[in-house]
Design a protein around this motif. Structure first.
Motif, PDB file in Angstrom:
ATOM      1  N   SER A 123      -7.225   2.694  -9.588  1.00  0.00           N
ATOM      2  CA  SER A 123      -6.827   1.137  -9.557  1.00  0.00           C
ATOM      3  C   SER A 123      -5.104   1.943  -9.536  1.00  0.00           C
ATOM      4  CB  SER A 123      -7.366   0.329  -9.363  1.00  0.00           C
ATOM      5  OG  SER A 123      -7.330  -0.346 -11.263  1.00  0.00           O
ATOM      6  N   ASN A 124      -5.036   2.528 -10.525  1.00  0.00           N
ATOM      7  CA  ASN A 124      -3.066   2.494 -10.526  1.00  0.00           C
ATOM      8  C   ASN A 124      -2.621   3.386  -9.784  1.00  0.00           C
ATOM      9  OD1 ASN A 124      -3.597   2.589 -13.262  1.00  0.00           O
ATOM     10  ND2 ASN A 124      -4.278   4.414 -14.470  1.00  0.00           N
ATOM     11  N   PHE A 125      -1.191   2.664  -9.774  1.00  0.00           N
ATOM     12  CA  PHE A 125      -0.481   3.774  -8.756  1.00  0.00           C
ATOM     13  C   PHE A 125       0.250   4.633  -8.927  1.00  0.00           C
ATOM     14  CE2 PHE A 125       4.495   3.864  -6.886  1.00  0.00           C
ATOM     15  CZ  PHE A 125       3.977   3.124  -6.196  1.00  0.00           C
ATOM     16  N   ILE A 126       0.543   5.816  -8.002  1.00  0.00           N
ATOM     17  CA  ILE A 126       0.485   6.759  -8.296  1.00  0.00           C
ATOM     18  C   ILE A 126       1.910   7.333  -8.035  1.00  0.00           C
ATOM     19  CG2 ILE A 126       0.072   9.587  -7.568  1.00  0.00           C
ATOM     20  CD1 ILE A 126      -2.716   8.823  -6.436  1.00  0.00           C
ATOM     21  N   ILE A 127       2.595   7.765  -9.429  1.00  0.00           N
ATOM     22  CA  ILE A 127       4.150   8.645  -9.513  1.00  0.00           C
ATOM     23  C   ILE A 127       4.181   9.691  -9.545  1.00  0.00           C
ATOM     24  CG2 ILE A 127       5.963   8.328 -10.387  1.00  0.00           C
ATOM     25  CD1 ILE A 127       5.325   5.137 -11.829  1.00  0.00           C
ATOM     26  N   PRO A 128       4.110  10.144  -7.921  1.00  0.00           N
ATOM     27  CA  PRO A 128       4.204  12.043  -7.419  1.00  0.00           C
ATOM     28  C   PRO A 128       5.996  12.459  -8.680  1.00  0.00           C
ATOM     29  CG  PRO A 128       5.497  10.840  -5.809  1.00  0.00           C
ATOM     30  CD  PRO A 128       4.551   9.525  -6.588  1.00  0.00           C
ATOM     31  N   PRO A 129       5.523  13.981  -9.225  1.00  0.00           N
ATOM     32  CA  PRO A 129       6.479  14.345 -10.325  1.00  0.00           C
ATOM     33  C   PRO A 129       7.963  14.278  -9.031  1.00  0.00           C
ATOM     34  CG  PRO A 129       4.564  16.098  -9.771  1.00  0.00           C
ATOM     35  CD  PRO A 129       4.059  14.632  -8.819  1.00  0.00           C
ATOM     36  N   TYR A 130       8.789  13.911  -9.628  1.00  0.00           N
ATOM     37  CA  TYR A 130       9.893  13.630  -8.591  1.00  0.00           C
ATOM     38  C   TYR A 130      11.151  15.186  -8.903  1.00  0.00           C
ATOM     39  CZ  TYR A 130      13.812  10.317  -7.278  1.00  0.00           C
ATOM     40  OH  TYR A 130      15.099   9.414  -6.368  1.00  0.00           O
ATOM     41  N   VAL A 131      10.437  16.427  -7.886  1.00  0.00           N
ATOM     42  CA  VAL A 131      11.109  17.153  -8.169  1.00  0.00           C
ATOM     43  C   VAL A 131      11.629  17.741  -6.792  1.00  0.00           C
ATOM     44  CG1 VAL A 131      10.298  17.873 -10.611  1.00  0.00           C
ATOM     45  CG2 VAL A 131       8.569  18.658  -7.970  1.00  0.00           C
ATOM     46  N   SER A 132      12.267  18.434  -6.267  1.00  0.00           N
ATOM     47  CA  SER A 132      12.032  19.234  -5.328  1.00  0.00           C
ATOM     48  C   SER A 132      11.278  20.307  -4.424  1.00  0.00           C
ATOM     49  CB  SER A 132      14.070  20.550  -4.904  1.00  0.00           C
ATOM     50  OG  SER A 132      13.825  20.931  -3.970  1.00  0.00           O
ATOM     51  N   PRO A 133      10.968  19.518  -3.220  1.00  0.00           N
ATOM     52  CA  PRO A 133      11.491  18.959  -1.690  1.00  0.00           C
ATOM     53  C   PRO A 133      11.441  17.436  -2.208  1.00  0.00           C
ATOM     54  CG  PRO A 133       9.698  20.057  -1.783  1.00  0.00           C
ATOM     55  CD  PRO A 133       9.573  20.810  -3.022  1.00  0.00           C
ATOM     56  N   PHE A 145       0.732  -1.591  -0.146  1.00  0.00           N
ATOM     57  CA  PHE A 145       0.019  -0.361   0.430  1.00  0.00           C
ATOM     58  C   PHE A 145       0.664   1.440  -0.175  1.00  0.00           C
ATOM     59  CE2 PHE A 145      -3.183  -2.955   1.628  1.00  0.00           C
ATOM     60  CZ  PHE A 145      -4.307  -2.700   1.577  1.00  0.00           C
ATOM     61  N   GLN A 146       0.462   2.533  -0.367  1.00  0.00           N
ATOM     62  CA  GLN A 146       1.014   3.556  -0.563  1.00  0.00           C
ATOM     63  C   GLN A 146       0.131   3.958   0.611  1.00  0.00           C
ATOM     64  OE1 GLN A 146       0.016   5.241  -4.804  1.00  0.00           O
ATOM     65  NE2 GLN A 146       2.172   5.795  -4.813  1.00  0.00           N
ATOM     66  N   TRP A 147       1.307   4.658   1.309  1.00  0.00           N
ATOM     67  CA  TRP A 147       0.734   5.707   2.622  1.00  0.00           C
ATOM     68  C   TRP A 147       0.057   5.804   2.852  1.00  0.00           C
ATOM     69  CZ3 TRP A 147      -0.456   9.705   5.985  1.00  0.00           C
ATOM     70  CH2 TRP A 147      -0.216   9.622   7.014  1.00  0.00           C
ATOM     71  N   GLY A 148      -0.976   5.717   3.563  1.00  0.00           N
ATOM     72  CA  GLY A 148      -2.980   6.081   3.850  1.00  0.00           C
ATOM     73  C   GLY A 148      -3.621   6.156   2.731  1.00  0.00           C
ATOM     74  N   ARG A 149      -3.421   5.244   1.406  1.00  0.00           N
ATOM     75  CA  ARG A 149      -4.652   5.022   0.304  1.00  0.00           C
ATOM     76  C   ARG A 149      -5.007   3.777   0.836  1.00  0.00           C
ATOM     77  NH1 ARG A 149      -2.708   4.854  -6.495  1.00  0.00           N
ATOM     78  NH2 ARG A 149      -5.066   4.218  -6.685  1.00  0.00           N
ATOM     79  N   PRO A 150      -6.661   4.846   0.494  1.00  0.00           N
ATOM     80  CA  PRO A 150      -7.511   2.397   0.524  1.00  0.00           C
ATOM     81  C   PRO A 150      -6.958   1.459   0.032  1.00  0.00           C
ATOM     82  CG  PRO A 150      -8.776   4.616  -0.834  1.00  0.00           C
ATOM     83  CD  PRO A 150      -7.064   4.958  -0.650  1.00  0.00           C
ATOM     84  N   GLN A 200      12.658   1.124  13.007  1.00  0.00           N
ATOM     85  CA  GLN A 200      11.888   2.349  12.796  1.00  0.00           C
ATOM     86  C   GLN A 200      12.930   2.934  11.564  1.00  0.00           C
ATOM     87  OE1 GLN A 200      10.000   5.981  14.512  1.00  0.00           O
ATOM     88  NE2 GLN A 200      11.105   4.678  15.925  1.00  0.00           N
ATOM     89  N   PHE A 201      11.577   3.084  10.564  1.00  0.00           N
ATOM     90  CA  PHE A 201      12.327   4.098   9.813  1.00  0.00           C
ATOM     91  C   PHE A 201      10.952   5.112   9.527  1.00  0.00           C
ATOM     92  CE2 PHE A 201      15.950   1.255   9.205  1.00  0.00           C
ATOM     93  CZ  PHE A 201      16.823   1.534   9.291  1.00  0.00           C
ATOM     94  N   ILE A 202      12.137   6.180   8.286  1.00  0.00           N
ATOM     95  CA  ILE A 202      10.680   6.676   7.952  1.00  0.00           C
ATOM     96  C   ILE A 202      10.548   6.769   5.779  1.00  0.00           C
ATOM     97  CG2 ILE A 202      11.005   8.894   8.928  1.00  0.00           C
ATOM     98  CD1 ILE A 202      12.571  10.304   7.591  1.00  0.00           C
ATOM     99  N   ASP A 203       9.916   6.984   5.571  1.00  0.00           N
ATOM    100  CA  ASP A 203      10.234   7.260   4.062  1.00  0.00           C
ATOM    101  C   ASP A 203       8.780   7.572   3.505  1.00  0.00           C
ATOM    102  OD1 ASP A 203      11.082   5.815   1.473  1.00  0.00           O
ATOM    103  OD2 ASP A 203      10.203   4.005   2.180  1.00  0.00           O
ATOM    104  N   VAL A 204       8.768   8.580   1.961  1.00  0.00           N
ATOM    105  CA  VAL A 204       7.751   8.738   1.475  1.00  0.00           C
ATOM    106  C   VAL A 204       6.732   8.721   1.058  1.00  0.00           C
ATOM    107  CG1 VAL A 204       9.537  10.305   0.217  1.00  0.00           C
ATOM    108  CG2 VAL A 204       8.928   8.253  -0.991  1.00  0.00           C
ATOM    109  N   LYS A 205       5.540   8.807   1.317  1.00  0.00           N
ATOM    110  CA  LYS A 205       4.160   8.308   0.957  1.00  0.00           C
ATOM    111  C   LYS A 205       3.773   7.711   0.643  1.00  0.00           C
ATOM    112  CE  LYS A 205       2.786  11.138   5.171  1.00  0.00           C
ATOM    113  NZ  LYS A 205       2.067  12.157   5.448  1.00  0.00           N
ATOM    114  N   ALA A 206       4.651   8.539  -1.248  1.00  0.00           N
ATOM    115  CA  ALA A 206       4.480   6.894  -2.164  1.00  0.00           C
ATOM    116  C   ALA A 206       5.285   5.539  -2.491  1.00  0.00           C
ATOM    117  CB  ALA A 206       5.131   7.854  -3.426  1.00  0.00           C
ATOM    118  N   SER A 207       5.590   5.398  -1.212  1.00  0.00           N
ATOM    119  CA  SER A 207       6.362   3.840  -1.199  1.00  0.00           C
ATOM    120  C   SER A 207       5.205   3.433  -0.606  1.00  0.00           C
ATOM    121  CB  SER A 207       7.249   3.673   0.184  1.00  0.00           C
ATOM    122  OG  SER A 207       8.407   4.589  -0.162  1.00  0.00           O
ATOM    123  N   ALA A 208       5.191   2.230  -1.380  1.00  0.00           N
ATOM    124  CA  ALA A 208       4.534   0.853  -1.174  1.00  0.00           C
ATOM    125  C   ALA A 208       4.729   0.053   0.009  1.00  0.00           C
ATOM    126  CB  ALA A 208       3.198   0.475  -2.478  1.00  0.00           C
TER     127      ALA A 208
END
Length: 363
Positions: free
Chosen positions: A223-233, A184-189, A347-355
């Motif tokens: 139902s598509n996996f969402i790839i967000p823009p790969y830009v700063s920040p 799952f991507q974080w917080g996604r149903p 325990q670690f942290i990761d971006v919310k687009a990760s699944a």
């Protein structure tokens, strides 16, 4: 009753002799037919989706039985033939009916019946509640009904589902790919983006496609996996407004009713203090203890790997599990996860687009 007078007796009567009267009685007519008399059998073998009941035809009401069985309803407390009917197979005596495919967590009103030419007789109503038992949880997931077991943590005493969401079975080892489940991507149903076709302990493919269109709702509607823009920040979130509490909009997240995605602290309570956890004794220290304690597996993760790219990482080496807790830093958020590997549980942290995997905990 009919009185019979012979001519001889009539003549004696006219001359003053005593009159002899002979009385003849006809056999009584049978009682008129009535509706049958029926009793309802007690409920037995009750589960969250089935039960056994039935009834007994005490009398047929002096007319042949033309139909019998049980009637049931979720709304009518005194069900009749206008509600759901399950036919029996006997015209006399007792009959048994096995109810299957019942809706989870519902109340059913049930009673036996029998019908003859006069009418229908009913037994008393029995009430069936299809709630979870103490060892299994039945719920709808990805459009179908599933039944998971329950693990009681030997460390905290908390109740966890016995497998990751989407897993085919309870794990038989930490690298049992049939127990990897969905990512799952974080917080996604559970909208289909999470579905993975695992083919080996170190290999799997996504069931659905990808999109680079960031969602503007907590429920993307596809139902598509969402790839967000790969830009700063480098926020790298599948959601446009960075909602920090999105799994709380539906309190259980993708978990069954009454269950939830564990918080950071709930995960820490299962981890040994030597690994930075807060377990008072014992606790997970590596993938072996994570498997023996909670049947956790090492499905890896699915992460964003550059513009328009997504990959599977550490499959068969590490298990990555989301918590429902995020972390605010430098104006954007990431989310906290737990990594289970050969060298520890941390325990670690990761971006919310990760699944990552989701394992549910009871409220």
């Amino acid at each position: 009753m009919k009185l019979l007078f012979s001519p001889l007796f009539m003549r004696f009567a006219f001359i003053g002799l005593p009159l002899l009267v002979v009385v003849s009685c006809k056999k009584d007519d049978p009682a008129p037919p009535t509706a049958p008399a029926v009793t309802t059998a007690p409920l037995t073998n009750v589960t969250s989706s089935s039960a056994t009941t039935g009834g007994t035809i005490l009398t047929n009401g002096n007319a042949a039985i033309t139909q019998n069985g049980i009637v049931l309803s979720q709304t009518n407390a005194t069900p009749t033939l206008t509600d759901s009917v399950i036919a029996g197979t006997t015209a006399s005596g007792s009959f048994t009916i096995n109810l299957t495919g019942l809706d989870f967590n519902r109340t059913y009103y049930i009673r036996a019946f029998a019908t003859n030419s006069v009418g229908t007789g009913y037994g008393d109503v029995v009430t069936l509640n299809t709630a979870n038992d103490t060892t299994k949880v039945r719920f709808m997931y990805n459009g179908k009904e599933v039944v998971y077991g329950i693990i009681i943590s030997p460390v905290t005493g908390k109740k966890w589902l016995d497998r990751n969401l989407g897993a085919e079975q309870v794990a038989t080892s930490y690298d049992d790919y049939k127990a990897y489940g969905d990512l799952f991507q974080w917080g996604r149903p559970a909208d289909g983006h999470q579905l993975i076709n695992w083919t080996a302990s170190d290999a799997g493919t996504a069931v659905n496609g990808t999109t680079e269109a960031v969602a503007n709702s907590d429920i993307p509607g596809h139902s598509n996996f969402i790839i967000p823009p790969y830009v700063s920040p480098w926020v790298l979130d599948w959601r446009s407004d960075n909602n920090r509490n999105r799994w709380a909009t539906i309190p259980q997240g993708p978990c069954p009713a009454g269950w939830h995605v564990p918080t950071r602290d709930e995960w820490l309570a299962e981890v040994a203090t030597t690994m930075g956890g807060t377990a008072t004794s014992g606790g997970m220290t590596d993938r072996n203890t994570a498997y023996s304690q909670l049947k956790l597996t090492i499905a890896g993760k699915r992460g964003v790997d550059g513009p328009g790219s997504v990959n599977f990482g550490q499959v068969g080496t590490y298990g990555h599990y989301w918590s429902s807790t995020d972390r605010l830093a430098s104006g954007y958020t990431s989310a906290r996860d737990f990594e289970v590997g050969i060298d520890g549980v941390q325990q670690f942290i990761d971006v919310k687009a990760s699944a990552k995997c989701v394992r549910c905990l009871v409220n």
